[in-house]
Write an enzyme that holds these catalytic residues in place. Structure first.
Site, mmCIF file in Angstrom:
data_model
loop_
_atom_site.group_PDB
_atom_site.id
_atom_site.type_symbol
_atom_site.label_atom_id
_atom_site.label_comp_id
_atom_site.label_asym_id
_atom_site.label_seq_id
_atom_site.Cartn_x
_atom_site.Cartn_y
_atom_site.Cartn_z
ATOM 1 N N GLU B 231 -6.677 4.509 29.285
ATOM 2 C CA GLU B 231 -5.617 3.603 28.845
ATOM 3 C C GLU B 231 -6.261 2.453 28.111
ATOM 4 O O GLU B 231 -7.434 2.136 28.353
ATOM 5 C CB GLU B 231 -4.865 3.039 30.060
ATOM 6 C CG GLU B 231 -4.047 4.072 30.784
ATOM 7 C CD GLU B 231 -3.367 3.504 32.026
ATOM 8 O OE1 GLU B 231 -3.549 2.302 32.304
ATOM 9 O OE2 GLU B 231 -2.679 4.270 32.698
ATOM 10 N N HIS B 273 0.405 -0.032 32.912
ATOM 11 C CA HIS B 273 -0.279 -0.472 34.131
ATOM 12 C C HIS B 273 -0.830 -1.887 33.990
ATOM 13 O O HIS B 273 -1.007 -2.386 32.889
ATOM 14 C CB HIS B 273 -1.442 0.482 34.445
ATOM 15 C CG HIS B 273 -0.988 1.794 34.996
ATOM 16 N ND1 HIS B 273 -1.490 2.991 34.568
ATOM 17 C CD2 HIS B 273 -0.064 2.095 35.929
ATOM 18 C CE1 HIS B 273 -0.900 3.977 35.215
ATOM 19 N NE2 HIS B 273 -0.029 3.454 36.051
ATOM 20 N N GLY B 297 -19.310 12.044 20.873
ATOM 21 C CA GLY B 297 -19.325 13.504 20.869
ATOM 22 C C GLY B 297 -18.311 14.139 21.807
ATOM 23 O O GLY B 297 -18.346 15.354 22.022
ATOM 24 N N VAL B 300 -11.586 14.597 21.405
ATOM 25 C CA VAL B 300 -10.487 13.635 21.542
ATOM 26 C C VAL B 300 -9.261 14.158 20.795
ATOM 27 O O VAL B 300 -9.146 13.985 19.582
ATOM 28 C CB VAL B 300 -10.888 12.251 20.992
ATOM 29 C CG1 VAL B 300 -9.783 11.232 21.256
ATOM 30 C CG2 VAL B 300 -12.198 11.778 21.611
ATOM 31 N N PRO B 301 -8.342 14.834 21.489
ATOM 32 C CA PRO B 301 -7.132 15.312 20.817
ATOM 33 C C PRO B 301 -6.308 14.126 20.311
ATOM 34 O O PRO B 301 -6.364 13.039 20.888
ATOM 35 C CB PRO B 301 -6.375 16.061 21.912
ATOM 36 C CG PRO B 301 -7.346 16.245 23.032
ATOM 37 C CD PRO B 301 -8.340 15.150 22.927
#
Lengths: 401, 608
Positions: B231, B273, B297, B300-301
């Protein structure tokens, strides 16, 4: 984080031995006149009048007036009080003495993962913003107190001369004590000045952020926390906050004017992914909302009513991950009741509802949602087999067509 | 293999109802993987010395509750982990107590709203002792096939759907509790499932960061890849990225970060949060974190939705390279099942139960009670009255208006008879002694018997006997004298022919005026003629009159005393309330109202 206005913020600093100028917070010019009879300094000092509200750029807005006598201060108070800035009405002004000084400095204590950082600079005001490299830092591990020597060394690093460094270290020590004992998350004094009359360091302006979760052990926090948005909370937001404070679990609601995609997702984590998905697909959020921790159905119903009352909405996103312990059937029961109420009041016409959820009693909950079709709702219901945010893609795709 | 939560994990739960609920969830997991319950004890001072019952399979386990963690670990030497379910104001002390126990190595705290300073102190103390403090606001930790700590993983069906009964190849670390479960599900659908999933909590300063857990996963040969759900806010994601990029790592790392929406929101507007807050200088944005992961590396979609396919791609690569061997799915009948409750079993037609009791008058299983099949609200709305409910529940029939009117009058006439009669006096004495309503009324009701108010049933029985057997009054009286004794319903303590009971007159004249057949009442009145001629006070009393009329109406003999009990309860409640209202004090008899006929005072002889 909870922001505290200048008045109570300076009050907390004073409690921990930091010299602050004389000040009063008043709600009317008449009150100021009455206080003038009782307080010599109001008659003798040059005064500053500032709107005592959670507003940025007060100077630009004409909500700071300096160098006034009591009569001038009364006039300034009269002029400021009742002024409407965005959603905030100025209902208080803070009147403080001007402290004649030459130099301005900067001191702050900031929360870090390990504890805190003490920040010092021998420049202040707006100068510090543009000379951030002149700010020197000292890390303090939680539970520890920075020794005077270390603070003095920090002051010297920041360029304070020998005598002044001692005073600055003393000031920083008090500021740290205030930070540590008051469960603060951020304390900033800018500027710190040397009072010409006695050479003492005085805090002229205070930014105070406290940890609202620590309220239970600070019975003298008798002041309200200011909205952090630079705007006042709306009536609907306050309603939901009132519900939130009463229940097990939580419900949250923030309005974003001008949006057309209404959000009613579950979970503090998933709700942000849903908001991200709306923005990523070019949608405009009408609000932020979230319910979690297995809240009672009536609380979710109140939240639903608020979401449905947002103007100009075209889609409602009832999203959620696979809950651990939030009862899907029960919480959906609250949402369904809210939808029915909204429909009976003539809302939700032409609004599409998109549902995706999993968790305890998911079958029953989703079935109840699906049944709303028979009552004339334009509702589209998906289970755990549809990836989390796909309903946002579908909603915004349809909206475009 | 797994990390943190293993087959050797033994737990003490600090907390009350929420902790017990977690234990129940944990027991479901233990049952699923066919291992004994891993919760050995609870610590909750208000319940110290008691036990908590935890369902396990079809049975119940009893788990002791202690006052302190020290007592718990002294009695259960295998405990090495504590779960904290204590309110925010006492959470810090509870966490410290657990950390201070030499046997406890891991503390996980679910409590939300813990002050940041407390969280930092707990984290620092744990680091100093070389222990792990997970949380606050942490949903828990679950290791597939080994151990569940807390409610993470949700309901039993979800545990099975997520294949948590056996280990997979993916580690999971999330701040959000709900999303931990979502990722567990995704890993089970797009890959072979998880090894361990950890919720670290969404607060600003979680006690343990991603890096600590990443290092543990790196050391766990079963874990081939780790999914991080991050987050915005803070710098834990950046540190994780930094760790991953530092050198060649054995594990693959996938990461998503939420909070991109902040970029297009009005300035200063923040949500999510407690920890999801950008720094004052803009550091910790979702974009900065995602970039850091990419640079290190990690995979990361772009969106959360793309995470499933990304996990699938990693999994297929692992299979192809021979690092992972696909696990065949269990057939439907081999899947773990929780024993059904009796209700569920009956619903499925799998069990038959012999009922314990049988009722023929009332059914409460719907949204309102039905009396002999009639919904209460419908009876109300169609104009039926209290006597009709008496008719339905006592005699299973709908009374006519006329019958109901007679019942109503009987109740009205017998509702009370002043404070001096046995029943009212008993209630009043009890009320004056400070006894509560139900007990005081019961004291009055206990007086109802052969000599006071309780002769209705007997009177009805014998009048009915006479009429059924076509006895004459003389035959009846002879029979009663020989076989029974005094005629129930005949005779009064104070009333007589010259001082008649107006209640009787009222009831008799009303019933007679209706022109309905009243053989029992007629017979009773004939009996009275004979008996009162013999003795002035042998009149038909109110019990006898009610009895004769009610038998005429067809009420079963055994229900008859009920009319007096019902009616007089109204009066008894009135007497209790009346005494209460007056704040009456304790009363006792005066000596002069007692005939002291006991032996005079005398010396006690020596004990033999």
């Amino acid at each position: 984080m909870a922001k505290v206005l200048e008045g109570p913020g300076m009050g907390l600093m004073k409690k921990w031995g930091i010299a602050v100028p004389h000040y009063v917070v008043v709600t009317s010019a008449e009150e100021l006149a009455t206080l003038g009879d009782a307080n010599d300094w109001l008659k003798k000092s040059k005064l500053v009048v500032k709107a005592h509200e959670a507003l940025g750029s007060r100077f630009k807005l004409g909500l700071v007036k300096v160098g006034l006598d009591l009569r001038g201060a009364q006039a300034a108070a009269k002029e400021m009080l009742g002024r409407q800035v965005g959603s905030i009405t100025v209902s208080q002004v803070i009147v403080s003495e001007m402290v004649p000084h030459k130099e301005e400095y900067y001191a702050a204590v900031k929360s870090t993962r390990e504890g805190a950082e003490v920040l010092l600079a021998n420049c202040g005001g707006i100068e510090v913003e543009s000379n951030w490299d002149r700010v020197k830092k000292l890390a303090v591990v939680v539970g520890d107190t920075p020794p005077h020597d270390a603070l003095e060394k920090l002051a010297k690093e920041a360029g304070f001369s020998k005598d002044l460094a001692k005073k600055v270290a003393d000031f920083a020590g008090k500021l740290f004590a205030c930070f540590d004992n008051e469960d603060a998350q951020y304390l900033e004094v800018n500027p710190v000045v040397v009072r010409e009359s006695d050479g003492e360091l005085v805090a002229l302006d205070a930014v105070t952020l406290l940890d609202a979760d620590a309220r239970f052990r600070h019975h003298d926090w008798n002041f309200p926390f200011a909205a952090e948005f630079g705007r006042a909370y709306t009536r609907h937001e306050l309603d939901v906050m009132a519900v939130d404070s009463k229940i097990k679990g939580s419900v949250k609601f923030i309005e974003i004017p001008g949006g057309d995609t209404a959000m009613l997702p579950a979970g503090g984590g998933a709700s942000v992914y849903y908001s991200d998905a709306v923005v990523a697909r070019g949608g405009k959020l009408a609000n932020y909302a979230e319910y979690s921790g297995d809240p009672p159905d009536w609380a979710v119903e109140v939240l639903t009513e608020k979401v449905c009352s947002l103007p100009g909405i075209r889609n409602v996103i009832v999203g959620g991950a696979i809950a651990n312990f939030t009862d899907v059937k029960k919480t959906f029961g609250g949402i369904i009741a809210g939808f029915r109420k909204a429909k009976a009041e003539g809302r939700l016409n032409g609004v599409k509802i998109w549902v995706r959820r999993g968790g305890p009693r998911e079958k029953e909950g989703l079935e109840a949602m699906r049944a709303l079709r028979d009552e004339g709702f334009d509702i589209h219901v998906f289970d755990r087999h549809t990836p989390l945010t796909d309903i946002v893609d579908m909603a915004l795709q349809q909206q475009k067509n | 293999m797994s990390i943190l939560a293993t087959k050797d994990t033994r737990v003490v739960i600090q907390g009350g109802a929420a902790g017990l609920n977690a234990a129940r969830r944990m027991a479901e997991f233990c049952y699923m993987i066919r291992r004994p319950l891993n919760v050995d004890a609870f610590v909750y001072p208000p319940d110290a010395g008691k036990t908590n019952e935890v369902p396990y399979g079809s049975g119940l386990l009893t788990v002791p509750v202690y006052k302190t963690v020290a007592e718990a670990t002294a009695n259960h030497s295998q405990i090495n982990t504590s779960l904290v379910y204590i309110g925010a104001d006492r959470a810090c002390a509870a966490g410290m107590e657990a950390l201070n126990d030499p046997k406890i190595q891991l503390v996980s705290m679910i409590t939300e709203g813990v002050p940041e300073r407390d969280a930092k102190l707990l984290a620092r103390y744990a680091r100093k002792l070389g222990k792990t403090f997970n949380g606050p606001s942490a949903i828990g930790i679950v290791s597939a096939g080994e151990c569940r700590l807390g409610v993470i993983g949700g309901a039993f069906d979800n545990l099975v759907a997520c294949k948590l009964y056996r280990e997979g190849s993916f580690g999971v670390i999330t701040k959000s509790g709900g999303l931990s479960n979502e990722i567990i599900w995704i890993c089970s659908q797009f890959a072979d499932g998880i090894t361990t999933a950890i919720g670290i909590g969404g607060d600003a300063y979680p006690g343990t960061d991603y890096v600590t857990y990443l290092e543990k996963f790196e050391q766990d040969p079963q874990t081939k890849a780790v999914v991080i759900v991050g987050e915005m806010g803070g710098e834990l994601e950046e540190r994780a990225a930094e760790w991953y990029g530092l050198k060649k790592r054995r594990i693959k790392l996938l990461a998503v970060v939420s909070g991109f929406c902040q970029e297009s929101l009005p300035k200063g507007m923040k949500f999510g949060h407690a920890g999801a807050k950008e720094g004052l200088k803009g550091e910790g944005s979702a974009r900065a974190k995602a970039e850091a992961f990419k640079k290190a590396g990690a995979i990361v979609p772009d969106t959360f939705g793309a995470l499933g396919p990304a996990i699938k791609a990693v999994y297929e690569e692992l299979v192809k390279s021979g690092q992972v061997r696909p696990i065949p799915d269990l057939s439907q009948e081999d899947l773990p099942k929780l024993p059904k409750t009796v209700e569920e079993g009956m619903k499925a037609g799998e069990v038959m139960v012999t009922p314990l009791i049988k009722t023929t008058i009332s059914d409460d299983r719907g949204d309102e009670p039905c009396y002999d099949g009639y919904p209460a609200s419908e009876l109300i709305n169609k104009g039926y009255d209290i006597p009709h409910i008496v008719g339905l529940l006592w005699d299973k029939r709908l009374l006519s208006k006329q019958e109901a009117e007679i019942i109503k009058r009987i109740i009205m006439l017998s509702a009370d008879h002043g404070p001096c009669v046995s029943g009212a006096l008993a209630t009043i004495i009890a009320a004056c002694a400070g006894i509560g309503l139900s007990q005081a009324v019961a004291a009055g009701l206990i007086m109802i018997g052969p000599r006071f108010g309780g002769a209705v049933t007997d009177a009805g029985r014998w009048f009915k006997h006479a009429v059924d057997n076509k006895m004459s009054v003389d035959e009846f009286l002879t029979y009663m004298k020989k076989a029974v004794g005094p005629v129930p319903g005949i005779g009064h303590r104070v009333k007589s022919v010259r001082n008649p009971d107006k209640r009787v007159k009222e009831l008799v004249s009303y019933v007679k005026s209706l022109g309905i057949p009243t053989p029992h009442l007629d017979f009773a009145l004939e009996v009275e003629k004979v008996t009162s001629a013999k003795k002035d006070n042998l009149i038909l009393n109110v019990d006898g009159t009610m009895a004769a009329v009610l038998v005429d109406l067809g009420f079963p003999v055994d229900s008859l005393n009920g009319f007096f009990i019902l009616a007089r309860t109204i009066g008894l409640i009135g007497h209790w309330v009346d005494q209460k209202r007056q704040e009456s004090r304790l009363i006792r008899l005066f000596d002069y109202l007692v005939n002291y006929a006991a032996p005079k005072r005398r010396e006690v002889p020596p004990l033999k």
